[in-house]
Design a protein around this motif. Structure first.
Motif, PDB file in Angstrom:
ATOM      1  N   ARG A   1      31.354  48.100  63.434  1.00 20.48           N
ATOM      2  CA  ARG A   1      31.620  47.026  64.386  1.00 20.48           C
ATOM      3  C   ARG A   1      31.066  47.319  65.773  1.00 20.48           C
ATOM      4  O   ARG A   1      30.799  46.397  66.535  1.00 20.48           O
TER       5      ARG A   1
ATOM      6  N   LEU B   1      42.323  52.084  69.943  1.00 21.57           N
ATOM      7  CA  LEU B   1      42.949  50.992  69.194  1.00 21.57           C
ATOM      8  C   LEU B   1      43.295  51.435  67.780  1.00 21.57           C
ATOM      9  O   LEU B   1      43.979  50.733  67.063  1.00 21.57           O
ATOM     10  N   GLY B   2      42.766  52.564  67.354  1.00 22.91           N
ATOM     11  CA  GLY B   2      43.067  53.067  66.025  1.00 22.91           C
ATOM     12  C   GLY B   2      42.100  52.621  64.958  1.00 22.91           C
ATOM     13  O   GLY B   2      42.435  52.638  63.788  1.00 22.91           O
ATOM     14  N   LEU B   3      40.919  52.207  65.332  1.00 25.06           N
ATOM     15  CA  LEU B   3      39.925  51.853  64.321  1.00 25.06           C
ATOM     16  C   LEU B   3      39.463  53.117  63.604  1.00 25.06           C
ATOM     17  O   LEU B   3      39.385  54.185  64.201  1.00 25.06           O
TER      18      LEU B   3
ATOM     19  N   GLN C   1      34.910  51.752  60.593  1.00 29.39           N
ATOM     20  CA  GLN C   1      35.018  50.482  61.329  1.00 29.39           C
ATOM     21  C   GLN C   1      34.270  50.555  62.657  1.00 29.39           C
ATOM     22  O   GLN C   1      33.619  49.602  63.062  1.00 29.39           O
TER      23      GLN C   1
ATOM     24  N   GLU D   1      40.567  42.759  68.285  1.00 31.00           N
ATOM     25  CA  GLU D   1      40.141  43.799  67.358  1.00 31.00           C
ATOM     26  C   GLU D   1      41.310  44.675  66.899  1.00 31.00           C
ATOM     27  O   GLU D   1      41.430  45.013  65.727  1.00 31.00           O
ATOM     28  N   GLY D   2      42.181  45.019  67.848  1.00 31.11           N
ATOM     29  CA  GLY D   2      43.318  45.857  67.502  1.00 31.11           C
ATOM     30  C   GLY D   2      44.228  45.194  66.480  1.00 31.11           C
ATOM     31  O   GLY D   2      44.830  45.858  65.631  1.00 31.11           O
TER      32      GLY D   2
ATOM     33  N   LEU E   1      43.344  43.380  64.035  1.00 33.71           N
ATOM     34  CA  LEU E   1      42.772  43.547  62.692  1.00 33.71           C
ATOM     35  C   LEU E   1      43.276  44.835  62.060  1.00 33.71           C
ATOM     36  O   LEU E   1      43.502  44.906  60.860  1.00 33.71           O
ATOM     37  N   VAL E   2      43.454  45.840  62.895  1.00 31.31           N
ATOM     38  CA  VAL E   2      43.888  47.132  62.367  1.00 31.31           C
ATOM     39  C   VAL E   2      45.396  47.155  62.168  1.00 31.31           C
ATOM     40  O   VAL E   2      45.888  47.586  61.128  1.00 31.31           O
ATOM     41  N   HIS E   3      46.118  46.675  63.179  1.00 27.86           N
ATOM     42  CA  HIS E   3      47.564  46.918  63.169  1.00 27.86           C
ATOM     43  C   HIS E   3      48.377  45.775  62.592  1.00 27.86           C
ATOM     44  O   HIS E   3      49.509  45.968  62.185  1.00 27.86           O
TER      45      HIS E   3
END
Lengths: 307, 380, 533
Positions: free
Chosen positions: B290, B280-282, B286, C388-389, C391-393
Motif C-alpha cells: 500500500r 497503525l499496525g499494518l 501491507q 487505513e487504520g 482496515l487493520v483494526h
C-alpha cells in the motif's frame, strides 16, 4: 587503505567462487556437448575423447577437478581450439582487447563528460538539444550497425582507413573499432554527466559560491563538476570491465584478435573450459574495477574514506 | 529558506475551488506540455499501428517467397516492369518450347501470340501459370492448325515498396513482422523484469537487515555473471522460442530494476508515512503493497522506458549472434543483422529496418525523458 | 550599535515573479524599504511571504524561472539588472549572505579553509598563504575551537553550529557593509541558536556592518533587531522600529503574529489517575557500522535507562536538543523499535510482546509525526490515509461505515469532510497536520505520542494545532507524550516535563517547577536560550 583493499579482495573470493560454481553447472545442464557434431562421431572415438577430457567422470568430480586446477591457474584445454589451453588463448587475446578497450574508454569518458557538461550549462538550449539527440543516437544505434556503416563510409567509399584487422596497432587501424566501441558508452557518460551536473548546479553550496561572487569558472569547475562526477565515476567500473574484456560484435566486424569472440563462440560450441575461463576473467575485471572505482571515489569525496 | 520554488502546490489550498488533482494527473499535465515527449508518443503509436495493423493492407505475407524477385530494390513502381515481363514471358516460352511472336500488357492483363513448328498442346499454358508473374492463362484463339496460339491471362504485378530480401520475401511485410516481434518482446520482457524487480527490490529494501544482505548478495552474484553469458546460456538452454526469449531477457533485466526499487524503498522507509503505517499496525506486506510500491512508481515507469529499448537492443544482439527468433519469423534485430552483412549489395535490407528501429528507440527515449521530467518536478 | 541615517541599500517597487507551468507566480509584489548603515533590520513573515525571495532576487540568486524587476540600490548603485560580472564585485565583498541550512550550504568536497579563502582570494587578491592567515584569524573570531587544526576539516566533520560559524567567517572575510542572514538559526538547537545570534551581535559591534535578518521567529526579532519589516504574501504589511511593532502594531496580521505565541497551562490529572503507559529503564542501542571483517558491531546508545510513567489524562512534555534521544524514546514506548526495559500498557505487561501481539494494541496507542509533508503518502487520498487504520483494526466495517467515520474524524479536527477525496499535496502544512491527527484519532486511541507535531508549522498555525490537541484531550480523556525542542509549546501543553540530554534524563518534574526553578545547569541553559535570546 591497504587494509581496505585486502579486505575487499578477500571478500571477492566467495563471490568469485559462487560465480564459477553457477556458471559451471549452468553450462553443464544446458543441452548438447562440445563434441555433439552434426555428423556424430563413432562411439569408440567419442568414448576416447570423453575420457581424454575427463567428461566421462561424474559431474561433481569434474567440478572438483576444475576448481582444484583453476585455483592453481590451470583452466584446462580448449575444446574447439584444440592445440591451445584456455590460459594461452586468453593470454594471447587479452592484450589486444585491453588496449582497444582502454582507448575506447578514454574516448568515451573525455568526450562524454565534456559534452554532458556543455549540455548542462546550456540547459534547454539548441546546443543542449543537439548534444542530447546525439547521445540518444549513440545509445540507440547498436554497434553492429555502427560498425558496418563506419566501414562502408571510411573504408570502402572514402578508402581512408583500413576495413579491419589489428595491423601494426596504429591509430589508423584502431580508430573505427574504437569509435564503434566507445559511442554507446560516450552517450551514457554524456547523459549521466548532464543529469548530475544539472542537479549539482542546483545544490545549496553552489548558491553559496554564487552569493560570494565567485566567477562562473570556479563555480562550475571546482564546485559543481567535482560533485557531479561522482555518479560518472560509479559507472566507470562496469563500463571499463565491459570495454576491456572485448566485444564479440566489434571484434568480429573488425577482425580484431581479442578475446571478445571466444566467449560467444565458446558458449555456442559448448567449449566448457573456454567459457569458464572467460567468465572468471570477466568476473575478476568487474571486481578489480569496482575496487579501483571505490578508491577513486574515496579520493574525490572526503565523506567516503576507506580505512 | 526558499519560500517558493517552481512547484506552485503550496499556494493551492488558498483557492479551494481548484479541481482536485492527484500527483499523477499533475504529472500527466506536465507530460502533455513536453513537445518532444508527445512527438515520441505519436511516433510510437504510428509505428505500432504500422507493425500490427499494416499487415492487413499488404497483400504479401512475411514468409511468401517470390523467387522471381530476389533482392530487388525498393520502388514505388509495380514489379515487374514491361521489359522484364517480356523477358520473363520469353523465358517461359523457351521452357515451353514455343516462340513468342507478340506480347502486350494492358493493366493487369496480357495477350501473347505463340507459335511453334508443330501444333501446340493447349496445356502449355500451365508453363505460364507456373511463373510468378502470370496466372489464369487461357487460350482465346487457335490458328494455323494449332501452330499459333493466342493466349491471354492476368499479369500479377507486385509492389515491393521496401524491396525484397535475398530469399525473395517482401521487406515491407518483414519489417512489419519484425516490428511486431521486437515491440512485443520489448514490452513483455520489460513487464517480466518489472514484476520481478519491483517485488524483489521492495521486499529486500523494506525488510532490510540480514534479509536485505542476502538478497542483494544474490543480485551482486548475478551481476558478476557476465550478462551475455547468462543470456546465451539461457537461450541455448531453453531453446529459441519467442516466449522463452522474452522470459530470458526479462529474467536478466530485472536486476537493475530491483536495485532501483530497493534504493527507492530505502529512502521511502525513512519517510514518516511509512512510520505512520507501522504505528497503525499494518503488516510488512501491507506496507509494501500500500505504501512502498505505489510510491516507487515514478522512477519505475521512467526506468521501464529505458528497459524497453534496451530489451529490443538485446534481442537484436541475440539475433545478430543467430540466437534470436527462428526463421521465417524475424525481428528488427535479425533484419538489421541480415542487412549489415549485405550492406554493399543491397543496402535497403539494412536501411528500412534500421529506420524503424532507430525511430522506435528515439521515441521511447523522448517518452522516457518526458516522463522523468513530469514525474520529478525538482529535476528541472 | 545603532544605525546612522545613511541608506545603504534602498529597495523600491521590487517584484519577483516565477514562471511555472501553471502560470506566473508573483512571489514579491512591488515592495520597498531601506537598510541603514550599521543597523539590524528584521524581515519577518511566515513561509510563502516572499521574504527570502526578496533577498535572493537582489543578490541574483533566483532559480532559473525567476525574474526580478524594480530597483535595489546599494550606495546608489543599481543592482537589479546588473551584469553578473559587475554583480560579482558586490556580492561576497560588500553584501554577503549566510543561509538557513549550514549542512548543505558548504561544499562537502573541500576543506572549510579553502572555501573561506576563495572569496578572499577572488575579491582581494593576494597569495594563498596570506589568505590562509586571514582564514585562521576569522575562525578564531567566530569561535571555532582549535582553528589551526579545524581549518583543514571538511564540513561533515563539523557540527551544525560550527558550520554556521564557518559561514559567518566566510561572510565577514571581506568586511562587508551588509550581511544578509536568511533564517540563520532555524536549523539549529536552541542553545546553539543563542550562541550564533550573540556572535552575530558582537561581530556587528566590532565591524559595524548592517545585518538583514530574515526570520519567522518573533522571539529572535524582539531581542535582536532595531527595525522590523513584516511581510505577507509578497507584500510589506507594516514596518517600523521594533518597539513600535511589538508595542503598537497597526496591522491585524502583525498583531496576530505577535499573539500567536502559545498561551495557557495544563492542569495535572487527578492524583489517583491510573498509569496508562509505563516504560521502566528504557534503553535503546543502535548498531552503527557492521561488516564481515570489522571487529564486532559498534553500538550507539540513543536512550539510556529512562523511566517514564504516563497517567491517564496526563501530558508529559519531553524536551531536549537534537540527538538527545527524545524521539527514539517515543518510539520505544510504542514498541516500534527493538529496545530493552519493562513496558506496561494499562494493566498489561507488554515487555515481551512481539510485533504481531503489539498489532492489536496499536489501535490504543498512536503516533503523530513532525513533518506533515512526509507523514502522508502522496499517492493516497486523504480519505484513504485516515481510514487505513480501520482496515487493520476494524476489518468488519463496510465501506460506507468507514466513510462515515472519516467524515466524523475530519470534522473533529476542524476540516471540511470534502477533503477526503483530495490528495495531501493540496493542503497546507497546518491542514496536513490536522489530517495526520485525524488518522490517529479515528481509531479512538488512549495514548498519543506527539513527535514535534508543531515544529514544521508557522507560529500562527502552531497555536491552532495546540488548541485542537487540547480540545481532543479534554473530549476523549487522552494521554499525551509531547516530544518537542520548542520550550514555549511544551510549557503551554504539558503538565509534566522531562528534560533529556544524550539519552538520559537530566531533570523532570511538574511543568511549573521546571520552568520557574530549574535545577540542572542544562535545563537553565535551555530555558535561558529559549526565552531571552
Amino acid at each position: 587503505m591497504l587494509a581496505f583493499v585486502l579486505r575487499r579482495l578477500a571478500s571477492a573470493v566467495p563471490t568469485l567462487f559462487i560465480v564459477v560454481t553457477i556458471s559451471f553447472f549452468l553450462m553443464r545442464f544446458a543441452p548438447g556437448g562440445p563434441f555433439n557434431l552434426e555428423r556424430p562421431l563413432p562411439p569408440a572415438t567419442m568414448e576416447n575423447i570423453m575420457r581424454t577430457y575427463q567428461l566421462d567422470q561424474p559431474l561433481w568430480r569434474q567440478y572438483v577437478t576444475y576448481i582444484t586446477n583453476a585455483v592453481q591457474g590451470d583452466f584446462g584445454p580448449s575444446y574447439i581450439y584444440k592445440d591451445n589451453s584456455v590460459a594461452e588463448l586468453i593470454g594471447k587475446g587479452l592484450p589486444y582487447s585491453m588496449e582497444l578497450g582502454l582507448y575506447a574508454l578514454l574516448l568515451a569518458l573525455i568526450g562524454g563528460v565534456t559534452l554532458g557538461t556543455i549540455a548542462a550549462l546550456r540547459q534547454n538550449s539548441l546546443l543542449d538539444f543537439s548534444i542530447m539527440s546525439l547521445a540518444t543516437v549513440g545509445t540507440t544505434i547498436p554497434n553492429f550497425v555502427v560498425g558496418p556503416v563506419l566501414t562502408l563510409i571510411f573504408a570502402i567509399v572514402l578508402s581512408m582507413l583500413p576495413a579491419g584487422g589489428w595491423g601494426d596497432g596504429s591509430l589508423r587501424f584502431l580508430l573505427l573499432p574504437m569509435i564503434a566501441l566507445a559511442l554507446p558508452q560516450l552517450a551514457v557518460f554524456a547523459r549521466l554527466t548532464r543529469g548530475s551536473m544539472i542537479e549539482a548546479l542546483h545544490a545549496d553550496h553552489i548558491r553559496t559560491a554564487r552569493a560570494y561572487g565567485l566567477p562562473p569558472r570556479i563555480v562550475v569547475i571546482t564546485h559543481a563538476m567535482r560533485g557531479a562526477l561522482l555518479p560518472v565515476v560509479s559507472y566507470l567500473a562496469p563500463c571499463a570491465a565491459a570495454l576491456m574484456t572485448g566485444s564479440a560484435v566489434v571484434e568480429t566486424i573488425f577482425t580484431i584478435p581479442g578475446i571478445g569472440r571466444y566467449f560467444v563462440l565458446g558458449a555456442l560450441n559448448r567449449d566448457y573450459t573456454l567459457v569458464m575461463g572467460t567468465v572468471v576473467l570477466i568476473a575478476i575485471f568487474v571486481i578489480v574495477f569496482n575496487l579501483v572505482v571505490d578508491l577513486i571515489y574515496g579520493l574525490l569525496d572526503p565523506r567516503v574514506r576507506h580505512d | 529558506m526558499t519560500d517558493i520554488v517552481t512547484n506552485p502546490a503550496p499556494t493551492q489550498p488558498e483557492n479551494p475551488d481548484t479541481k482536485s488533482r492527484s500527483l499523477f494527473q499533475l504529472a500527466a499535465l506536465r507530460f502533455r506540455r513536453n513537445k518532444a515527449a508527445m512527438a515520441g508518443c505519436v511516433m510510437m503509436v504510428l509505428i505500432a499501428l504500422f507493425s500490427y495493423i499494416g499487415p492487413f493492407f499488404v497483400p504479401h505475407s512475411y514468409d511468401q517467397v517470390y523467387s522471381s524477385y530476389v533482392s530487388v530494390g525498393p520502388s514505388l513502381e509495380p514489379r515487374p516492369d514491361e521489359a522484364s515481363l517480356e523477358d520473363a514471358m520469353r523465358g517461359v516460352a523457351t521452357r515451353a518450347r514455343v516462340n513468342l511472336d507478340e506480347f502486350n500488357v494492358e493493366g493487369q492483363a496480357f495477350t501473347a501470340t505463340l507459335s511453334a513448328e508443330s501444333p501446340i498442346d493447349p496445356r502449355a499454358t500451365r508453363y505460364f501459370d507456373r511463373a510468378n508473374e502470370f496466372n489464369n492463362t487461357q487460350v482465346v484463339a487457335t490458328e494455323n492448325d494449332g501452330r499459333v496460339l493466342k493466349v491471354e491471362g492476368n499479369v500479377s504485378r507486385e509492389y515491393f515498396f521496401f524491396g525484397t530480401d535475398p530469399n525473395g520475401r517482401d521487406m515491407l511485410a518483414r519489417v512489419m513482422l519484425g516490428g511486431q516481434i521486437s515491440i512485443a518482446v520489448g514490452l513483455l520482457a520489460s513487464l517480466v523484469s518489472l514484476g520481478i524487480g519491483v517485488l524483489y527490490g521492495a521486499t529486500s529494501g523494506y525488510l532490510g537487515g540480514r534479509v536485505d544482505n542476502v538478497m542483494m548478495r544474490f543480485v551482486e552474484i548475478l551481476y558478476s555473471l557476465p550478462f551475455v553469458f547468462l543470456v546465451v546460456v539461457l537461450v541455448v538452454f531453453f531453446g529459441r522460442s519467442f516466449i522463452l526469449i522474452f522470459l530470458v531477457i526479462g529474467a536478466v533485466e530485472w536486476l537493475d530494476m530491483a536495485r532501483i526499487v530497493r534504493g527507492q524503498t530505502l529512502a521511502l522507509k525513512r519517510r514518516e508515512f511509512v512510520g505512520a503505517a507501522q504505528a497503525l499496525g499494518l503488516s510488512d506486506w501491507q506496507i509494501i503493497r500500500r505504501h512502498i510500491i505505489p510510491n516507487t512508481i515514478g522512477p519505475v515507469i521512467v526506468f521501464v522506458t529505458v528497459v524497453v529499448p534496451k530489451v529490443i537492443l538485446l534481442e537484436s544482439f541475440l539475433s545478430f549472434l543467430g540466437l534470436g527468433v527462428q526463421a521465417p519469423l524475424t525481428s528488427w534485430g535479425a533484419l538489421i543483422s541480415e542487412g549489415a552483412s549485405n550492406i554493399q549489395s543491397a543496402p535497403w535490407l539494412l536501411i528500412f529496418p534500421a529506420i524503424f528501429f532507430v525511430a522506435t528507440l528515439f521515441s521511447l527515449n523522448f517518452i522516457g525523458d518526458g516522463l522523468r521530467d513530469a514525474l520529478d518536478p525538482k529535476d528541472r | 550599535m545603532t544605525g546612522t541615517d545613511e541608506n545603504i541599500l534602498s529597495i523600491r517597487d521590487l517584484k519577483v515573479n516565477f514562471s511555472t507551468p501553471d502560470g506566473m507566480v508573483n512571489a514579491v509584489k512591488g515592495i520597498g524599504f531601506d537598510i541603514k548603515a550599521g543597523e539590524t533590520l528584521a524581515v519577518v513573515g511566515e513561509s510563502g511571504s516572499g521574504k527570502s525571495q526578496t533577498m535572493m532576487g537582489i543578490m541574483g540568486l533566483l532559480a532559473k524561472n525567476g525574474a526580478v524587476t524594480g530597483s535595489a540600490k546599494y550606495r546608489g548603485k543599481e543592482l537589479v539588472g546588473l551584469p553578473k560580472s559587475e554583480l560579482n564585485k558586490v556580492r561576497g565583498a560588500k553584501i554577503t549572505m549566510i543561509f538557513q541550512e549550514p549542512m548543505t550550504s558548504l561544499d562537502p568536497l573541500y576543506t572549510i579553509g579553502r572555501q573561506i579563502a576563495e572569496p578572499i582570494l577572488y575579491h582581494r587578491g593576494g597569495t594563498r598563504s596570506e589568505a590562509r592567515k586571514r582564514v585562521l584569524e576569522l575562525l578564531e573570531l567566530v569561535g571555532i575551537p582549535d582553528p589551526a587544526r579545524r581549518i583543514d576539516s571538511y564540513p561533515h566533520e563539523l557540527s551544525g553550529g560550527q558550520r554556521q560559524r564557518v559561514m559567518i567567517a566566510m561572510a565577514l572575510a571581506n568586511e562587508p557593509d551588509v550581511l544578509i542572514a536568511d533564517e540563520p538559526t532555524t536549523a539549529l538547537d536552541v542553545t546553539i541558536q543563542a550562541q550564533i545570534l550573540n556572535l552575530l551581535r558582537s561581530l556587528q559591534e566590532r565591524f559595524g556592518m548592517a545585518i538583514v535578518l530574515i526570520t519567522h521567529d518573533l522571539g529572535i526579532v524582539r531581542h535582536f533587531a532595531e527595525r522590523v519589516v513584516v511581510m505577507r504574501r509578497g507584500e510589506v504589511v507594516e514596518q517600523g522600529t521594533t518597539e513600535q511593532i511589538f508595542e503598537n502594531p497597526t496591522s491585524s496580521y502583525t498583531r496576530m503574529l505577535i499573539d500567536a505565541e502559545p498561551h495557557g497551562r495544563k492542569a495535572p490529572p487527578a492524583d489517583d489517575a491510573p498509569i496508562i503507559l509505563e516504560g521502566r529503564d528504557v534503553t535503546v542501542d543502535f548498531q552503527i557500522g557492521k561488516g564481515l571483517f570489522s571487529k564486532g558491531p559498534k553500538t550507539f546508545r540513543a536512550v539510556d535507562g529512562v523511566t517514564v510513567r504516563l497517567h491517564e489524562g496526563q501530558t508529559i512534555g519531553v524536551v531536549g536538543e537534537s540527538g538527545s534521544g527524545k524521539s527514539t524514546l517515543g518510539r520505544a514506548l510504542l514498541r516500534l523499535l527493538p529496545s530493552d526495559g519493562a513496558y506496561r500498557f494499562g494493566k498489561q505487561d507488554i515487555s515481551r510482546h512481539d510485533r504481531r501481539q503489539m498489532r492489536s494494541l496499536r489501535k490504543e496507542m498512536q503516533l503523530v509525526f513532525q513533518d506533515p509533508y512526509g507523514s502522508l503518502s502522496p499517492r493516497q487520498t486523504v480519505g484513504e490515509v485516515i481510514t487505513e487504520g480501520l482496515l487493520v483494526h476494524e476489518p468488519g466495517l463496510s465501506k460506507a461505515d468507514r466513510d462515515r467515520r472519516a467524515i466524523a474524524a475530519l470534522q473533529e479536527v476542524g476540516l471540511d469532510p470534502a477533503a477526503r477525496n483530495r490528495y495531501p499535496h493540496e493542503f497546507s502544512g497546518g491542514q496536513r497536520q490536522r489530517i495526520a491527527i485525524a488518522r490517529a484519532m479515528i481509531l479512538k486511541p488512549r495514548v498519543v505520542i506527539l513527535d514535534e507535531p508543531t515544529s514544521a508549522l508557522d507560529r500562527s498555525v502552531q497555536g491552532q494545532v495546540i488548541d485542537l490537541l487540547r480540545k481532543l484531550q479534554a473530549d476523549h480523556n487522552l494521554s499525551y507524550v509531547f516530544i518537542s525542542h520548542d520550550l514555549s509549546v511544551v510549557k503551554a501543553i504539558s503538565d509534566y516535563v522531562i528534560v533529556m540530554k544524550n539519552g538520559e534524563i537530566v531533570e523532570q518534574g511538574e511543568t511549573d517547577a521546571i520552568f520557574e526553578a530549574p535545577k540542572a545547569d542544562y535545563t537553565k541553559a535551555l530555558i535561558g536560550a529559549a526565552f531571552s535570546v
